[in-house]
Design a protein around this motif. Structure first.
Motif, PDB file in Angstrom:
ATOM      1  N   ILE A   1      40.034  52.431 116.490  1.00 42.78           N
ATOM      2  CA  ILE A   1      39.804  51.690 115.151  1.00 42.78           C
ATOM      3  C   ILE A   1      39.382  50.320 115.167  1.00 42.78           C
ATOM      4  O   ILE A   1      38.539  49.722 114.561  1.00 42.78           O
ATOM      5  CB  ILE A   1      41.095  51.841 114.310  1.00 42.78           C
ATOM      6  CG1 ILE A   1      41.389  53.621 114.084  1.00 42.78           C
ATOM      7  CG2 ILE A   1      41.166  51.358 113.153  1.00 42.78           C
ATOM      8  CD1 ILE A   1      42.843  54.103 113.491  1.00 42.78           C
ATOM      9  N   GLU A   2      40.114  49.818 116.134  1.00 40.93           N
ATOM     10  CA  GLU A   2      39.804  48.292 116.280  1.00 40.93           C
ATOM     11  C   GLU A   2      38.627  48.019 116.595  1.00 40.93           C
ATOM     12  O   GLU A   2      37.859  46.975 116.203  1.00 40.93           O
ATOM     13  CB  GLU A   2      40.835  47.795 117.203  1.00 40.93           C
ATOM     14  CG  GLU A   2      40.894  46.050 117.340  1.00 40.93           C
ATOM     15  CD  GLU A   2      41.861  45.617 118.407  1.00 40.93           C
ATOM     16  OE1 GLU A   2      41.729  44.463 118.726  1.00 40.93           O
ATOM     17  OE2 GLU A   2      42.508  46.506 118.919  1.00 40.93           O
TER      18      GLU A   2
ATOM     19  N   SER B   1      32.278  57.111 109.416  1.00 37.98           N
ATOM     20  CA  SER B   1      32.776  58.509 109.380  1.00 37.98           C
ATOM     21  C   SER B   1      33.653  58.727 110.554  1.00 37.98           C
ATOM     22  O   SER B   1      33.996  58.196 111.538  1.00 37.98           O
ATOM     23  CB  SER B   1      31.789  59.294 109.540  1.00 37.98           C
ATOM     24  OG  SER B   1      30.965  59.327 110.603  1.00 37.98           O
ATOM     25  N   VAL B   2      34.631  59.962 110.203  1.00 36.63           N
ATOM     26  CA  VAL B   2      35.557  60.335 111.002  1.00 36.63           C
ATOM     27  C   VAL B   2      35.164  61.817 111.173  1.00 36.63           C
ATOM     28  O   VAL B   2      35.249  62.410 110.056  1.00 36.63           O
ATOM     29  CB  VAL B   2      37.001  59.935 110.696  1.00 36.63           C
ATOM     30  CG1 VAL B   2      38.042  60.550 111.610  1.00 36.63           C
ATOM     31  CG2 VAL B   2      37.290  58.545 109.929  1.00 36.63           C
TER      32      VAL B   2
ATOM     33  N   ARG C   1      44.913  63.449 110.484  1.00 32.53           N
ATOM     34  CA  ARG C   1      44.316  62.622 111.131  1.00 32.53           C
ATOM     35  C   ARG C   1      43.171  61.840 110.684  1.00 32.53           C
ATOM     36  O   ARG C   1      42.921  60.682 110.811  1.00 32.53           O
ATOM     37  CB  ARG C   1      43.999  63.135 112.558  1.00 32.53           C
ATOM     38  CG  ARG C   1      43.041  62.254 113.490  1.00 32.53           C
ATOM     39  CD  ARG C   1      42.585  62.954 114.667  1.00 32.53           C
ATOM     40  NE  ARG C   1      43.611  63.445 115.744  1.00 32.53           N
ATOM     41  CZ  ARG C   1      43.435  64.169 116.638  1.00 32.53           C
ATOM     42  NH1 ARG C   1      42.336  65.105 116.597  1.00 32.53           N
ATOM     43  NH2 ARG C   1      44.398  64.550 117.520  1.00 32.53           N
ATOM     44  N   THR C   2      42.213  62.673 109.853  1.00 34.30           N
ATOM     45  CA  THR C   2      40.970  62.141 109.318  1.00 34.30           C
ATOM     46  C   THR C   2      41.340  60.842 108.402  1.00 34.30           C
ATOM     47  O   THR C   2      40.809  59.991 108.290  1.00 34.30           O
ATOM     48  CB  THR C   2      40.143  63.024 109.036  1.00 34.30           C
ATOM     49  OG1 THR C   2      40.761  63.880 108.029  1.00 34.30           O
ATOM     50  CG2 THR C   2      39.420  63.886 110.181  1.00 34.30           C
ATOM     51  N   GLU C   3      42.295  61.299 107.438  1.00 39.07           N
ATOM     52  CA  GLU C   3      42.604  60.408 106.400  1.00 39.07           C
ATOM     53  C   GLU C   3      43.511  59.201 106.843  1.00 39.07           C
ATOM     54  O   GLU C   3      43.059  58.063 106.349  1.00 39.07           O
ATOM     55  CB  GLU C   3      43.528  61.002 105.327  1.00 39.07           C
ATOM     56  CG  GLU C   3      43.802  60.353 104.105  1.00 39.07           C
ATOM     57  CD  GLU C   3      44.313  61.098 103.181  1.00 39.07           C
ATOM     58  OE1 GLU C   3      45.031  60.300 101.967  1.00 39.07           O
ATOM     59  OE2 GLU C   3      44.503  62.070 103.193  1.00 39.07           O
TER      60      GLU C   3
ATOM     61  N   GLN D   1      41.932  53.203 107.388  1.00 38.95           N
ATOM     62  CA  GLN D   1      42.124  51.894 108.277  1.00 38.95           C
ATOM     63  C   GLN D   1      40.557  51.486 108.410  1.00 38.95           C
ATOM     64  O   GLN D   1      40.371  50.212 108.998  1.00 38.95           O
ATOM     65  CB  GLN D   1      42.831  52.053 109.465  1.00 38.95           C
ATOM     66  CG  GLN D   1      44.302  52.616 109.203  1.00 38.95           C
ATOM     67  CD  GLN D   1      44.857  52.775 110.649  1.00 38.95           C
ATOM     68  OE1 GLN D   1      45.197  51.887 111.549  1.00 38.95           O
ATOM     69  NE2 GLN D   1      44.983  54.198 110.940  1.00 38.95           N
ATOM     70  N   LEU D   2      39.563  52.142 108.195  1.00 40.36           N
ATOM     71  CA  LEU D   2      38.355  51.631 108.417  1.00 40.36           C
ATOM     72  C   LEU D   2      37.675  50.631 107.506  1.00 40.36           C
ATOM     73  O   LEU D   2      37.736  50.809 106.223  1.00 40.36           O
ATOM     74  CB  LEU D   2      37.220  53.011 108.752  1.00 40.36           C
ATOM     75  CG  LEU D   2      37.596  53.663 109.942  1.00 40.36           C
ATOM     76  CD1 LEU D   2      36.662  54.717 110.124  1.00 40.36           C
ATOM     77  CD2 LEU D   2      37.635  53.036 111.220  1.00 40.36           C
ATOM     78  N   GLU D   3      37.244  49.484 107.936  1.00 35.20           N
ATOM     79  CA  GLU D   3      36.605  48.262 106.974  1.00 35.20           C
ATOM     80  C   GLU D   3      35.178  48.740 106.743  1.00 35.20           C
ATOM     81  O   GLU D   3      34.167  48.068 107.070  1.00 35.20           O
ATOM     82  CB  GLU D   3      36.919  47.045 107.723  1.00 35.20           C
ATOM     83  CG  GLU D   3      38.309  46.803 107.813  1.00 35.20           C
ATOM     84  CD  GLU D   3      38.350  45.514 108.859  1.00 35.20           C
ATOM     85  OE1 GLU D   3      37.419  45.127 109.346  1.00 35.20           O
ATOM     86  OE2 GLU D   3      39.580  45.257 109.142  1.00 35.20           O
TER      87      GLU D   3
END
Length: 484
Positions: free
Chosen positions: A405-406, A418-419, A426-428, A433-435
């Motif tokens: 994520i970082e 996208s995830v 997990r996907t949510e 947390q994605l910018e």
């Protein structure tokens, strides 16, 4: 000067190209022309006008004269005009399809997708409304919130999706009651000029105009005091110049800029299903879409198998537009040279290649490059930190969720992400947390005219699509009435 098209006919001639000013087809004030090249053959495309500052002044003056009558047209009347325009565009689909392939380089399939998207958004945005809202109605006062058009809008359109991106701006500006001046990219002006020519049959003079030109034309429009809002889609670098220019007259600007979208692939995915799908997204339009995956992070436990499956897809891609999967060339010379520079950097730094190669294709005449996958390059390499905008992308290995994520957020861009996982919790958790302005789960780059699309960081300012996108072309007015 060419004659205005008859309102009784909707068929266009796709061999000659003119500006559209004050309800007429016309050449530039000097008669000078220019052309782009077909990126697949390197042959010259037809001549188009090279507009002057006088042409800009004339178009803006006409747009300002037309704006009050168009704004006073009922919302339903404006919707009908746009829907009739969409029907006529669909009737001319074969001509637009052929022209798009010649000027932009898309394969036939990808060109058909752009036309389908265009129709969906023309009709979908035309269905939206911004009704007045009574926000308070007490015995003391009545307060109404309403949206009114800004006035004259200018749309600066890039070369990668010239029809679709133009029509999003056209529909958003016109349905809200603004008049509109379209400036196509110098690399892909043809379809956009034909859109404006088609519009002569459905909109009063001065409501929808178009000007073709070179790199001087954009700054003339953004600096013009008679334009009230500029909608620009393009690079971060140019977007900053647009914003600076707009600031001098305090005009609104809506900026849809670059992206370097991460896709995070978790260890539980179906490799055979997801890998080719992600490779398809990453290579769509030869990688020349701002909101497709450009950095693909794959969990270490499935990394080798996933990369091998993506490489198999990339190696099967054809340059023949009638085959599937296939891609076209890079759209123009300057972008081709930029991607060549990235390929040279990959080679000079000894980065590993999982598919494709770093050399131009000797057996292809046009701006063709092999679909290329870079295997686990360093996070600080150019192919990871820059937006390639070509048929090339990196795949990177990850192990810990917090770490990936970082890494995904470690960029100046924030357009999309996208995830990919079977675990919805997990996907949510990761997605939140994605910018990025748009985050997808188990898909990417899915758009809908009903839903707004924004951006984080340097990827843009303002919103496209949805009622939020319509509001970018409006002033908010609040009416207070004291009662008693």
């Amino acid at each position: 000067m060419a004659d205005n098209a008859s309102s009784a006919h909707t068929k266009l001639d796709f061999t000659t190209f003119y500006n559209v000013i004050d309800g007429k087809l016309c050449n530039s004030s000097t008669g000078k022309t220019r052309c782009s090249v077909n990126p697949a053959t390197l042959h010259d495309n037809p001549q188009v006008p090279l507009s002057t500052r006088d042409d800009v002044d004339r178009a803006v003056e006409t747009a300002r004269k037309a704006r009050k009558a168009w704004a006073s047209t009922s919302w339903a009347g404006r919707q009908k005009a746009l829907k009739d325009f969409a029907d006529a565009f669909e009737a001319n689909g074969a001509g637009f399809l052929d022209l798009l392939i010649k000027e932009q380089g898309k394969s036939a399939k990808e060109s058909q997708i752009e036309l389908w998207l265009t129709l969906m958004f023309l009709r979908g945005l035309s269905d939206l409304t911004l009704p007045e809202e009574v926000v308070e109605n007490s015995d003391k006062r009545k307060v109404i919130s309403r949206y009114t058009p800004l006035g004259v809008a200018a749309g600066l359109v890039p070369w990668n999706y010239p029809i679709f991106l133009a029509c999003v701006k056209i529909a958003s500006a016109l349905v809200t009651g603004n008049t509109f001046i379209l400036k196509p990219s110098p690399h892909a002006p043809y379809c956009d000029l034909k859109l404006a020519e088609l519009g002569l049959q459905f909109f009063p003079p001065g409501v929808f105009q178009a000007l073709s030109g070179d790199d001087e034309l954009g700054p003339w429009l953004t600096a013009h005091p008679g334009i009230d809002v500029v909608s620009f889609t393009g690079s971060v670098e140019v977007g900053k110049k647009v914003m600076e220019s707009c600031s001098k007259t305090l005009k609104r600007c809506v900026l849809e800029l670059g992206g370097n979208d991460p896709a995070i692939v978790c260890q539980d995915v179906d490799i055979e299903a997801v890998a080719p799908k992600l490779a398809y997204f990453a290579l769509a339009n030869s990688g020349q879409i701002c909101v497709i995956p450009k950095r693909i992070y794959v969990h270490e436990s499935i990394y080798d198998r996933f990369v091998a499956a993506m490489a198999a897809f990339a190696n099967a891609v054809s340059f023949k537009g009638d085959e599937d999967p296939s891609i076209g060339p890079v759209s123009n010379g300057p972008q081709y040279e930029r991607v060549e520079g990235l390929l040279a950097d990959i080679e000079s730094n000894g980065l590993s290649i999982a598919a494709g190669n770093t050399k131009p294709l000797a057996d292809q005449k046009g701006f063709f490059l092999a679909p290329t996958i870079v295997d686990n390059p360093p996070d600080n390499s150019r192919i990871v930190t820059e937006e390639p905008f070509g048929p090339i992308f990196p795949v990177l290995k990850w192990s810990e969720e917090s770490e990936v994520i970082e890494r995904a957020n470690n960029t100046e861009y924030g357009l999309g992400a996208s995830v990919w996982s079977k675990d919805v919790y997990r996907t949510e958790r990761i997605a939140r947390q994605l910018e990025a302005g748009s985050v997808w789960v188990n898909t990417h780059a899915e758009v809908d005219p009903k839903f707004g699309s924004g951006a984080y960081k340097s990827s843009g300012i303002g919103v496209h699509y949805g009622v939020e996108g319509l509001k970018e072309y409006c002033n908010l007015q609040v009416l207070y009435t004291r009662l008693g």
